[in-house]
Design an enzyme around this catalytic site. Structure first.
Site, short mmCIF file in Angstrom:
data_model
loop_
_atom_site.label_atom_id
_atom_site.label_comp_id
_atom_site.label_asym_id
_atom_site.label_seq_id
_atom_site.Cartn_x
_atom_site.Cartn_y
_atom_site.Cartn_z
N LYS A 1 0.84 -1.20 0.00
CA LYS A 1 0.00 0.00 0.00
C LYS A 1 0.87 1.25 0.00
CE LYS A 1 -4.02 1.92 2.50
NZ LYS A 1 -4.91 1.73 3.66
N SER B 1 -9.81 1.63 2.55
CA SER B 1 -8.94 2.40 1.70
C SER B 1 -7.88 1.58 0.98
CB SER B 1 -8.25 3.50 2.51
OG SER B 1 -7.38 2.93 3.49
N SER C 1 -10.04 -0.54 6.74
CA SER C 1 -9.41 -0.36 5.43
C SER C 1 -8.74 -1.59 4.84
CB SER C 1 -8.40 0.78 5.49
OG SER C 1 -9.08 2.01 5.49
#
Lengths: 143, 490
Positions: free
Chosen positions: B83, B158, B182
């Protein structure tokens, strides 16, 4: 493992109850109202007594050092009021005498030995600076 | 019907075994992954940065180690997507924000060091909601990621890029971060396994902070074994993170096969409230009954304080965000407007206006408000007291039960653009995932079914440091349900 049962809970091994639960899921009557559809903001209320005024939004944005356009001031005031209206849900919680949890680990201060370790070379530290001069970060005018 | 799996579909377990035995070279595998990225990436947009050259070079290094007969790491040759809020030395790390569009970290996050020391290959940096603020990946400065199961729908967020890349075979496994869901939300929406560890189990050193008392880095994978393997590598105490817990690293793959006979599962009735879609509830109940068939004992339970969890979560997260993101001044790093001789305050405000997107600015402003004089007690302090109530409810129910089960997301994946203009409606999607973050407890999302071809996730929550139990329950369920072999139609 021991099978434990809380007061008020039902044993799901009972097959006819299973069906009952499946049918009930998604319907509101037995459950607390705490989801999206129940918190539609009543426009009149927000219009009548806003939680936060446009002037307050301007002031808070100034405190946070975020410039807003005129349209954003308008939009944010509306959206922030909707969000704050939902936040006031917490007023219903009984919290007298309940201590706050700032952090889930019971940490106080975490110290390490005060020993000199290798640090980031100056060149690396400056590499991402948008503006620099003679080995320094170049900041905007302060005074 | 039995077709040979294509190379990019191999699991981490298969990749490491094949590379060790010499059946497959790391270069062959990474080339297949890159080929797959070329095939689908322009439709999915999982990545902010694809690290083709670096990955091929590292694959060559690993093949050299194989030839020399060197010891190989536990993730040898595995393609890991990371990420883009986790710092990678020399590789730009943007948080999907214009603010950090050109930020190149001078150091690695601890989790990245750990991946590299086990011979993993970082294949790219994945797209996310800007500064992890969102549940759809739509707030990314670089544009949204699409759900591999239906390209017109959100992948969740996310960590949407991480989930989409793993789901579509652009990576073997991925790292995400979970502040209020997330990891679990996109895992659920993309039909993969995603685990938010107990707060403190995984080092946050090098994770760009959003709400530091809530967030954890965690593993995402196409199956539970790979998820357990990745957690085994990244877990454990790190002196560089003063909030990391003093726990020894553990091999979570070794306890997957244990029995779940008599495992006591509590089903919080609040997880099936009005906002939970009936079809989601039905699939999740079916999964819970499956766990019963496998030997677990399930009962309904009530955690009354969950009613206040979402509001308390957002107040705390925004308050912490307003403080954490104050560091972005455009002086040491980050976006900086042209200098027109204005004073510091004006330049700082302009950098943040143009550097941050609307959702980030909204949260900073709300957090600043909640912490400001006159409102602090009413919002922030009150939310922290509610956090205590939520913890107590979890503690109580987890004395009676080993784990809690419910849906990960209250609704199936929705259309891109459907909710993005109504922040409050979007926040509501996090209603079932935020409680675990407030309590600091571990939680996993595993694929449990489909509604009209759209994935549904089952969420399991356990007490502190019971990841082994969650993974074992997930592994047993997965074996019985056999959903992991179903891949998206892309």
């Amino acid at each position: 493992m021991i099978e434990a049962r809380l007061p008020g809970t039902r044993n799901l091994h009972n097959n006819h109850l299973r069906q009952d639960i499946i049918n009930r899921s998604g319907k509101s009557h037995a459950y607390p109202n705490w989801c999206a559809r129940t918190v539609q903001v009543k426009d009149e209320k927000v219009m009548g007594k806003p939680y936060i005024s446009r002037r307050e939004v301007e002031h808070i944005a100034w405190l946070a050092h975020i410039e807003l356009t005129e349209e954003e001031k308008e939009l944010f005031t509306k959206q922030l009021n909707e969000i704050l209206e939902y936040f006031r849900k917490i007023d219903e919680a009984e919290t007298e005498g309940v201590p706050p949890t700032y952090h889930v680990l019971d940490l106080v201060n975490v110290y390490r030995e005060d020993e000199v370790e290798e640090s980031l070379p100056k060149g690396d530290a400056l590499k991402n600076a948008p503006k620099k001069e003679r080995g320094f970060f170049k900041a905007p005018k302060i005074i | 019907m039995n077709r040979m799996p294509r190379l990019h579909e191999l699991t981490a377990k298969e990749v490491t075994e094949s590379i060790r035995s010499g059946e497959l070279t790391a270069r062959e595998y990474i080339s297949a992954i890159i080929e797959r990225i070329r095939e689908v990436e322009d439709r999915i947009d999982s990545f902010v940065t694809v690290m083709e050259d670096e990955a091929l070079k590292r694959a060559g290094d690993i093949d050299y180690k194989v030839r020399k007969g060197d010891r190989l790491g536990r993730l040898c040759g595995v393609a890991v997507a990371v990420k883009d809020n986790i710092c990678t030395k020399g590789i730009r790390t943007t948080c999907s924000s214009r603010m950090l569009e050109n930020f190149i970290p001078p150091y690695n996050a601890t989790v990245v060091e750990k991946l590299l020391s086990e011979d993993a290959i970082i294949i790219g940096k994945t797209n996310m909601d800007e500064f992890a603020m969102g549940s759809t990946t739509e707030t990314s400065y670089f544009g949204p990621t699409k759900n591999p199961w239906d390209l017109t729908r959100v992948p969740g967020g996310s960590s949407g890029g991480s989930a989409a890349s793993v789901s579509s075979g652009e990576a073997t496994v991925a790292l995400g971060s979970d502040t209020g869901g997330s990891i679990r939300c996109p895992a659920s929406y993309c039909s993969i396994v995603g685990l938010k560890p107990t707060y403190g189990l995984v080092s946050r050193y090098g994770l760009i902070a959003y709400a530091n008392s809530l967030e954890q880095i965690g593993p995402m994978a196409r199956n539970t074994y790979d998820c357990a393997l990745l957690l085994s590598v990244i877990g454990g105490y790190d002196p560089k993170d003063s909030t990391s817990a003093k726990v020894e690293p553990k091999d979570y793959t070794s306890s997957l096969n244990g029995p779940i006979d008599g495992l006591r599962i509590g089903v919080p009735e609040e997880f099936f409230g009005e906002g939970t879609d009936e079809r989601v509830a039905r699939e999740v109940w079916r999964a819970i009954h499956k766990l019963e068939d496998l030997g677990a004992v399930c009962e309904e339970v009530s955690l009354p304080s969950l009613e206040f969890a979402l509001a308390a979560y957002y107040i705390i997260a925004m308050s912490e965000a307003s403080s954490n993101l104050a560091r972005f001044d455009g002086v040491r790093y980050g976006y900086r407007v042209e200098d027109d001789g204005s004073d510091w305050s004006t330049v700082y405000s302009k950098n943040r206006r143009f550097g941050f997107g609307p959702e980030v600015r909204r949260r900073i402003i709300l957090g600043t408000y909640a912490l400001s004089a006159g409102y602090y007690d009413q919002y922030y302090l009150k939310a922290l007291r509610i956090r205590t109530l939520i913890r107590r409810d979890f503690e109580k129910s987890l004395r009676e039960f080993d784990i809690l089960a419910g849906p990960t997301m209250p609704i199936p994946p929705f259309k891109l653009g459907e909710k993005i203009h109504d922040p409050l409606e979007l926040y509501m999607c996090d209603i079932l995932t935020v409680p675990a973050n407030l309590a600091g407890y571990p939680a996993i999302s595993i694929p449990c079914g489909f509604i009209d071809g759209l994935p549904v996730g089952l969420q399991l929550i356990g007490g502190p440091f019971t990841e082994d139990l969650l993974l074992r329950a997930a592994y047993t369920f997965e074996g019985a349900k056999g959903l992991t072999s179903i891949r998206p139609p892309i």
